[in-house]
Design a protein around this motif. Structure first.
Motif, PDB file in Angstrom:
ATOM      1  N   GLU A 165       0.855  -1.171   0.000  1.00 50.38           N
ATOM      2  CA  GLU A 165       0.000   0.000   0.000  1.00 50.38           C
ATOM      3  C   GLU A 165       0.896   1.227   0.000  1.00 50.38           C
ATOM      4  OE1 GLU A 165      -3.545   2.157   2.643  1.00 50.38           O
ATOM      5  OE2 GLU A 165      -2.658   0.253   3.308  1.00 50.38           O
ATOM      6  N   LYS A 166       0.774   2.060  -1.018  1.00 50.39           N
ATOM      7  CA  LYS A 166       1.701   3.177  -1.220  1.00 50.39           C
ATOM      8  C   LYS A 166       1.735   4.119  -0.015  1.00 50.39           C
ATOM      9  CE  LYS A 166      -1.627   6.209  -3.557  1.00 50.39           C
ATOM     10  NZ  LYS A 166      -1.951   6.961  -4.774  1.00 50.39           N
ATOM     11  N   GLY A 167       2.955   4.555   0.307  1.00 49.32           N
ATOM     12  CA  GLY A 167       3.138   5.555   1.353  1.00 49.32           C
ATOM     13  C   GLY A 167       2.856   5.097   2.758  1.00 49.32           C
ATOM     14  N   THR A 168       2.774   3.773   2.974  1.00 53.93           N
ATOM     15  CA  THR A 168       2.457   3.239   4.307  1.00 53.93           C
ATOM     16  C   THR A 168       3.444   2.153   4.685  1.00 53.93           C
ATOM     17  OG1 THR A 168       1.023   1.388   3.636  1.00 53.93           O
ATOM     18  CG2 THR A 168       0.020   3.594   3.724  1.00 53.93           C
ATOM     19  N   MET A 169       3.270   1.640   5.889  1.00 54.84           N
ATOM     20  CA  MET A 169       4.019   0.472   6.342  1.00 54.84           C
ATOM     21  C   MET A 169       3.136  -0.777   6.314  1.00 54.84           C
ATOM     22  SD  MET A 169       7.233   0.622   7.161  1.00 54.84           S
ATOM     23  CE  MET A 169       8.560   1.738   7.626  1.00 54.84           C
ATOM     24  N   PRO A 187       0.373  -5.253   9.037  1.00 56.30           N
ATOM     25  CA  PRO A 187       0.978  -3.998   9.509  1.00 56.30           C
ATOM     26  C   PRO A 187       2.420  -4.243   9.953  1.00 56.30           C
ATOM     27  CG  PRO A 187      -0.514  -4.877  11.166  1.00 56.30           C
ATOM     28  CD  PRO A 187      -0.609  -5.799   9.986  1.00 56.30           C
ATOM     29  N   LEU A 188       3.345  -3.486   9.383  1.00 56.13           N
ATOM     30  CA  LEU A 188       4.763  -3.734   9.646  1.00 56.13           C
ATOM     31  C   LEU A 188       5.477  -2.523  10.259  1.00 56.13           C
ATOM     32  CD1 LEU A 188       5.593  -5.621   6.326  1.00 56.13           C
ATOM     33  CD2 LEU A 188       5.457  -6.617   8.603  1.00 56.13           C
ATOM     34  N   GLY A 189       4.713  -1.522  10.695  1.00 57.26           N
ATOM     35  CA  GLY A 189       5.324  -0.323  11.246  1.00 57.26           C
ATOM     36  C   GLY A 189       6.206  -0.587  12.444  1.00 57.26           C
ATOM     37  N   SER A 190       5.846  -1.548  13.276  1.00 59.11           N
ATOM     38  CA  SER A 190       6.626  -1.827  14.488  1.00 59.11           C
ATOM     39  C   SER A 190       7.871  -2.661  14.217  1.00 59.11           C
ATOM     40  CB  SER A 190       5.744  -2.562  15.509  1.00 59.11           C
ATOM     41  OG  SER A 190       5.301  -3.808  14.977  1.00 59.11           O
ATOM     42  N   VAL A 191       7.978  -3.197  13.000  1.00 65.78           N
ATOM     43  CA  VAL A 191       9.112  -4.059  12.667  1.00 65.78           C
ATOM     44  C   VAL A 191      10.356  -3.245  12.326  1.00 65.78           C
ATOM     45  CG1 VAL A 191       9.952  -5.786  11.010  1.00 65.78           C
ATOM     46  CG2 VAL A 191       7.607  -5.917  11.887  1.00 65.78           C
ATOM     47  N   PHE A 192      10.149  -2.080  11.718  1.00 62.54           N
ATOM     48  CA  PHE A 192      11.267  -1.274  11.229  1.00 62.54           C
ATOM     49  C   PHE A 192      11.552  -0.115  12.174  1.00 62.54           C
ATOM     50  CE2 PHE A 192       9.181  -3.116   7.455  1.00 62.54           C
ATOM     51  CZ  PHE A 192      10.252  -3.851   6.940  1.00 62.54           C
ATOM     52  N   ARG A 193      12.827   0.185  12.388  1.00 62.90           N
ATOM     53  CA  ARG A 193      13.227   1.211  13.348  1.00 62.90           C
ATOM     54  C   ARG A 193      13.632   2.525  12.689  1.00 62.90           C
ATOM     55  NH1 ARG A 193      17.289  -2.341  12.576  1.00 62.90           N
ATOM     56  NH2 ARG A 193      19.386  -1.528  12.146  1.00 62.90           N
ATOM     57  N   ARG A 194      13.825   2.528  11.350  1.00 65.57           N
ATOM     58  CA  ARG A 194      14.361   3.709  10.676  1.00 65.57           C
ATOM     59  C   ARG A 194      13.294   4.510   9.941  1.00 65.57           C
ATOM     60  NH1 ARG A 194      19.114   1.157   7.241  1.00 65.57           N
ATOM     61  NH2 ARG A 194      19.011   3.216   6.262  1.00 65.57           N
ATOM     62  N   ASP A 232       1.390 -18.984   5.711  1.00 62.40           N
ATOM     63  CA  ASP A 232       0.124 -18.291   5.954  1.00 62.40           C
ATOM     64  C   ASP A 232       0.340 -17.143   6.931  1.00 62.40           C
ATOM     65  OD1 ASP A 232      -2.427 -17.466   6.398  1.00 62.40           O
ATOM     66  OD2 ASP A 232      -3.201 -19.399   7.085  1.00 62.40           O
ATOM     67  N   PRO A 233       0.305 -15.897   6.461  1.00 65.57           N
ATOM     68  CA  PRO A 233       0.536 -14.765   7.362  1.00 65.57           C
ATOM     69  C   PRO A 233      -0.502 -14.627   8.474  1.00 65.57           C
ATOM     70  CG  PRO A 233       0.790 -14.099   5.060  1.00 65.57           C
ATOM     71  CD  PRO A 233       0.186 -15.464   5.059  1.00 65.57           C
ATOM     72  N   SER A 234      -1.632 -15.308   8.344  1.00 64.60           N
ATOM     73  CA  SER A 234      -2.672 -15.203   9.374  1.00 64.60           C
ATOM     74  C   SER A 234      -2.398 -16.092  10.570  1.00 64.60           C
ATOM     75  CB  SER A 234      -4.041 -15.554   8.783  1.00 64.60           C
ATOM     76  OG  SER A 234      -4.092 -16.942   8.424  1.00 64.60           O
ATOM     77  N   SER A 235      -1.386 -16.975  10.471  1.00 63.93           N
ATOM     78  CA  SER A 235      -1.109 -17.932  11.536  1.00 63.93           C
ATOM     79  C   SER A 235       0.311 -17.751  12.061  1.00 63.93           C
ATOM     80  CB  SER A 235      -1.292 -19.362  11.019  1.00 63.93           C
ATOM     81  OG  SER A 235      -0.853 -20.299  11.978  1.00 63.93           O
ATOM     82  N   SER A 236       0.431 -17.483  13.358  1.00 64.81           N
ATOM     83  CA  SER A 236       1.759 -17.308  13.958  1.00 64.81           C
ATOM     84  C   SER A 236       2.558 -18.601  13.960  1.00 64.81           C
ATOM     85  CB  SER A 236       1.619 -16.788  15.393  1.00 64.81           C
ATOM     86  OG  SER A 236       0.854 -17.697  16.186  1.00 64.81           O
TER      87      SER A 236
END
Length: 507
Positions: A165-169, A187-194, A232-236
């Motif tokens: 999704e453009k412009g987002t994490m 949602p991957l915002g918490s994965v990246f620190r920079r 499967d990204p829905s399953s940890s």
């Protein structure tokens, strides 16, 4: 420059320059460079054994407007090559009308997937509604959960379509073997620190030590890579983060290509393999960059790039050739993908490129789709191959006087070439030779590379030819210049060069 009247010469010596198998090099110490490296290597491709004059290029299709992207749809034994302009998508084999018209961006990201309904090419650009193509018809991409025009990049992983999704994490994915329906957010915002935003994702093959496993990677605008494994990204229990790694800032959302099982990313620091990024920090990565031999030239390319004329790369697997289109005056950087040796192709305006039916094509700013390595001229224009080895002090620290150049070639096109000696790390201007003339009995392109039979009807002549040259200085080199301007592709291969000189002392 020293006058021969002011020097005293001694018996002659020879300096051998090996074939340019290490290619064009713009890094390292120029004084102690090996003789199989080139100071200039234009329009001569470095093979594992020699330097081979490139083929020309011919018009495949004339679209009329600048080509933004090229991409292919594959079905059975044949492929359809599409060219995207800023507003339309064209089938390059049928130019009566645009295959898809009235778009607002040609910056399409595409991938192909096979479902129960057939084989589909799917495209998104982050501005217009995406599309699917089934081999005959373009249809609108239909997603639930995210607006289709907000999807900027797409890739296939484990039989699922993934999106950025453009412009987002946020990344999104569909069910297995689906080309539409409900998309689920990652949602991957918490994965990246920079910080920054997601730029692209891709499938990468990870060597686990016991086997090769596919991994899904997500890359940010600020140069972080998150590596996930699982189905499967829905399953940890079947989806887990393996790690986050640093690289230089990627150039754009198309800044990657597959190289064997590895994935290479074009960054501000160079073209970096993902496998190296997992082993080294960013500061140490440059030595592992595919572009390390030309790091100074790459830095200039990065400084000159623009959004209107981006850097692009396509790997032609069957010919082990990497074509990199760079901003500038009709110049492309080309590498032997097997050996890592580089050269430059001049006269090619490579705005984008793609492989279809195992043939390399590139799109130009003039709206042409060109077939690469085709024929013996560039759409009717002659081109000249130039090879100048790295300069050598020739085993003697004093002044040297060059008097003869000797070159060993393998050719079906005679010995129409120019030899010119150069001195003290300066390559002077040289008047090109008259064009080669190929013999009818040995036409390049009538057989498959690697199937040549010595002594057959298509035998190539190996010749060693000496010519008078002139140069004086502390370091010397011998340039070879050969021109092609004919319909058929010539074969001209440089095997070795030798410079004869005399050691001299000033009187």
């Amino acid at each position: 420059m020293f006058s021969r009247a002011a020097i005293k010469t001694r018996p002659h010596s020879d300096q051998v320059f090996k074939a340019p198998t290490r290619g064009w090099v713009q890094s390292g110490n120029i004084v102690s460079a090996p003789t199989d490296q080139a100071e200039v290597l234009d329009n001569i491709f470095p093979t594992a054994q020699s330097g081979r004059l490139r083929g020309g290029c011919s018009v495949h299709a004339d679209i009329g407007d600048p080509i933004v992207r090229l991409f292919a749809y594959s079905s059975g034994p044949s492929e359809v090559l599409f060219a995207a302009t800023a507003t339309d998508i064209w089938d390059t084999s049928s130019l009566g009308a645009a295959a898809l018209a009235s778009q607002t961006s040609g910056d399409w990201s595409v991938t192909q997937i096979v479902t129960a309904g057939g084989s589909f090419l799917v495209g998104v650009n982050g501005v217009d509604t995406g599309w699917t193509f089934n081999g005959s018809t373009f249809s609108a991409l239909s997603l639930t959960g995210i607006a289709e025009e907000d999807v900027s990049q797409i890739w296939l992983y484990k039989e699922r379509l993934f999106f950025i999704e453009k412009g987002t994490m946020s990344a999104w994915y569909l069910p297995v073997k689906s080309i539409g329906g409900t998309a689920v957010e990652i949602p991957l915002g918490s994965v990246f620190r920079r910080g920054g935003s997601l730029l692209f994702g891709a499938t990468w093959s990870l060597d686990t030590g016991s086997n090769i496993a596919d991994a899904c990677i997500f890359v940010t605008t600020n140069g972080e890579i998150a590596v996930y494994q699982g189905n499967d990204p829905s399953s940890s229990s079947t989806w887990a983060l393996s790690g986050v790694y640093d690289i230089g800032k990627p150039i754009d959302k198309h800044a990657f290509f597959k190289a064997g099982g590895d994935l290479a990313i074009m960054t501000s620091d160079g073209i970096v393999p993902v496998s190296a990024a997992l082993r080294k920090d960013r500061a140490a990565l440059q030595a592992d960059a595919i572009t390390f031999p030309i790091e100074d030239a790459w830095a200039n390319v990065i400084a000159q790039r623009t959004t209107e004329y981006p850097i692009t790369a396509t790997l032609w697997q069957s010919q082990t050739m990497l074509l990199v289109g760079v901003p500038g005056k009709n110049i492309a950087y080309v590498a032997n993908a097997r050996t890592g040796a580089w050269c430059r192709y001049t006269g090619w305006d490579v705005r984008c490129s793609a492989v279809a039916d195992d043939q390399l094509y590139f799109g130009t700013n003039d709206g042409l789709v060109m077939k690469a390595e085709s024929g013996g001229n560039d759409n009717g224009v002659a081109y000249t191959g130039a090879y100048v080895p790295k300069f050598s002090q020739c085993g003697y620290a004093g002044i040297k006087v060059a008097n003869h150049g000797i070159v060993t070639i393998r050719s079906n096109s005679g010995n129409n070439f120019v030899l010119s000696a150069h001195s003290d790390y300066q390559v002077g201007a040289v008047t090109p030779s008259s064009a080669l003339v190929s013999t009818d009995s040995s036409v390049w392109g009538t057989g498959v590379w690697g199937t040549f039979i010595w002594g057959g009807s298509n035998s190539l002549d190996v010749s060693t030819i000496a010519r008078t040259v002139s140069a004086e200085g502390y370091s010397l080199s011998l340039g070879v210049y050969v021109t092609s301007n004919q319909t058929i592709r010539p074969f001209f291969e440089i095997l070795a060069t030798r410079l004869r000189f005399e050691n001299a002392t000033a009187i």
